[in-house]
Design an enzyme around this catalytic site. Sequence first.
Site, mmCIF file in Angstrom:
data_model
loop_
_atom_site.group_PDB
_atom_site.id
_atom_site.type_symbol
_atom_site.label_atom_id
_atom_site.label_comp_id
_atom_site.label_asym_id
_atom_site.label_seq_id
_atom_site.Cartn_x
_atom_site.Cartn_y
_atom_site.Cartn_z
ATOM 1 N N GLU A 172 0.826 -1.213 0.000
ATOM 2 C CA GLU A 172 0.000 0.000 0.000
ATOM 3 C C GLU A 172 0.854 1.253 0.000
ATOM 4 O O GLU A 172 0.531 2.235 -0.663
ATOM 5 C CB GLU A 172 -0.939 0.019 1.211
ATOM 6 C CG GLU A 172 -1.728 1.322 1.248
ATOM 7 C CD GLU A 172 -2.818 1.379 2.291
ATOM 8 O OE1 GLU A 172 -2.794 0.592 3.236
ATOM 9 O OE2 GLU A 172 -3.683 2.254 2.137
ATOM 10 N N ASP A 205 -0.852 -4.928 3.027
ATOM 11 C CA ASP A 205 -1.387 -3.709 3.644
ATOM 12 C C ASP A 205 -0.806 -3.677 5.055
ATOM 13 O O ASP A 205 -1.218 -4.455 5.921
ATOM 14 C CB ASP A 205 -2.919 -3.728 3.686
ATOM 15 C CG ASP A 205 -3.466 -2.358 4.073
ATOM 16 O OD1 ASP A 205 -2.700 -1.564 4.670
ATOM 17 O OD2 ASP A 205 -4.638 -2.077 3.790
ATOM 18 N N ILE A 221 -0.928 -1.549 7.584
ATOM 19 C CA ILE A 221 -1.965 -1.302 8.604
ATOM 20 C C ILE A 221 -3.275 -1.054 7.857
ATOM 21 O O ILE A 221 -3.457 0.002 7.238
ATOM 22 C CB ILE A 221 -1.640 -0.092 9.518
ATOM 23 C CG1 ILE A 221 -0.290 -0.277 10.226
ATOM 24 C CG2 ILE A 221 -2.755 0.077 10.559
ATOM 25 C CD1 ILE A 221 0.104 0.864 11.164
ATOM 26 N N ASP A 222 -4.142 -2.022 7.866
ATOM 27 C CA ASP A 222 -5.462 -1.825 7.269
ATOM 28 C C ASP A 222 -6.367 -1.331 8.393
ATOM 29 O O ASP A 222 -6.478 -1.976 9.444
ATOM 30 C CB ASP A 222 -5.997 -3.133 6.674
ATOM 31 C CG ASP A 222 -7.316 -2.894 5.974
ATOM 32 O OD1 ASP A 222 -7.391 -1.954 5.170
ATOM 33 O OD2 ASP A 222 -8.286 -3.614 6.256
ATOM 34 N N THR A 279 -6.157 2.305 8.981
ATOM 35 C CA THR A 279 -5.236 3.337 9.489
ATOM 36 C C THR A 279 -5.993 4.409 10.274
ATOM 37 O O THR A 279 -5.507 4.902 11.295
ATOM 38 C CB THR A 279 -4.440 3.976 8.329
ATOM 39 O OG1 THR A 279 -3.820 2.939 7.597
ATOM 40 C CG2 THR A 279 -3.379 4.932 8.836
ATOM 41 N N ASP A 336 -6.020 -4.425 0.314
ATOM 42 C CA ASP A 336 -7.055 -4.517 1.353
ATOM 43 C C ASP A 336 -7.723 -5.895 1.339
ATOM 44 O O ASP A 336 -8.255 -6.337 2.363
ATOM 45 C CB ASP A 336 -8.166 -3.474 1.128
ATOM 46 C CG ASP A 336 -7.659 -2.046 1.181
ATOM 47 O OD1 ASP A 336 -7.025 -1.702 2.178
ATOM 48 O OD2 ASP A 336 -7.910 -1.276 0.235
#
Length: 271
Positions: free
Chosen positions: A69, A88, A90-91, A93, A217
């Site tokens: 990402e 990802d 940190i999905d 955020t 994601d």
Amino acid sequence: MMNLDEIYIDIMRLIKEAGSMIRERTYKSREANLKSCDIDLVTEWDQKVEKLIIDGISSKYFDHKFIGEEGVGGTKIQLTETPTWIIDPIDGTMNFVHGMPHSCISVALVVNKITEIGIVYNPFIEQLFTARRGKGAFLNGGPIKVSTEKELAKALVMIEFGTSRDPAKMDAVLKNVTHLTPLVHGIRCLGSAALNGCMVALGAAEIYYEFGIHCWDIAALDLIVREAGGVTIDPAGGPFDLMSRRVLCASSMELAQKIAKELTQFYPECD
Ligand code: LIP
């Protein structure tokens, strides 16, 4: 010849390390930088986690490619036959920035365009969802299965508002909420695409759909949902395309097709 068992052990070690790194950070700083708009956020921890995973994998697997990402690997989004990690870091955020404990690290390994490994790890409440192709889906090591509910009226539906303020997109999102609310049992929104999908895999919800997500994601959740016995399709009812920025997963094809017929569609530019 790829040794997926060994690769799996290596990625689990890196993900656990990354989880420990971010677990402590969430309440400490609300600082974030903006990406495409004022609700599309990135923190220094997104970048650190992505770098940790890419450095760890590429130090041992020299030919592997990365789609991340935050673009730490520097590669543009291009899925080829080569083993590719879709990350990802940190999905969720926005949740992370606010200290809401619904964020996760989401990682998938795609080989010959087939997803072999999917991992979604929420280190804040210690939820580790894992799947390997053909081997089932697990939460913290225990097997998980999708719900058997077939009625739309009894289905819990995970939705998202996304990270764009595009009026056409918001119009579709809000039309769907208005239309679906009287048709389904309930509508929920965790603020993380990957965790929403994992709720379907867990049997805690029946459906998750979204327009405008990216491949990072949804790559891991797609495998986790399918390995838990569910389906992932395009929200209009056709086959799923990882790069289309559209996703609908459900506990059964029957339920997926029922909700697809009810949705106002939105077609973002592909990844
Ligand atoms: C976001 C998700 C959010 C979803 C957005 C985006 P980020 O990811 O967490 O739930 O609605 O489409 O995918 O930016 O937090 O990694």
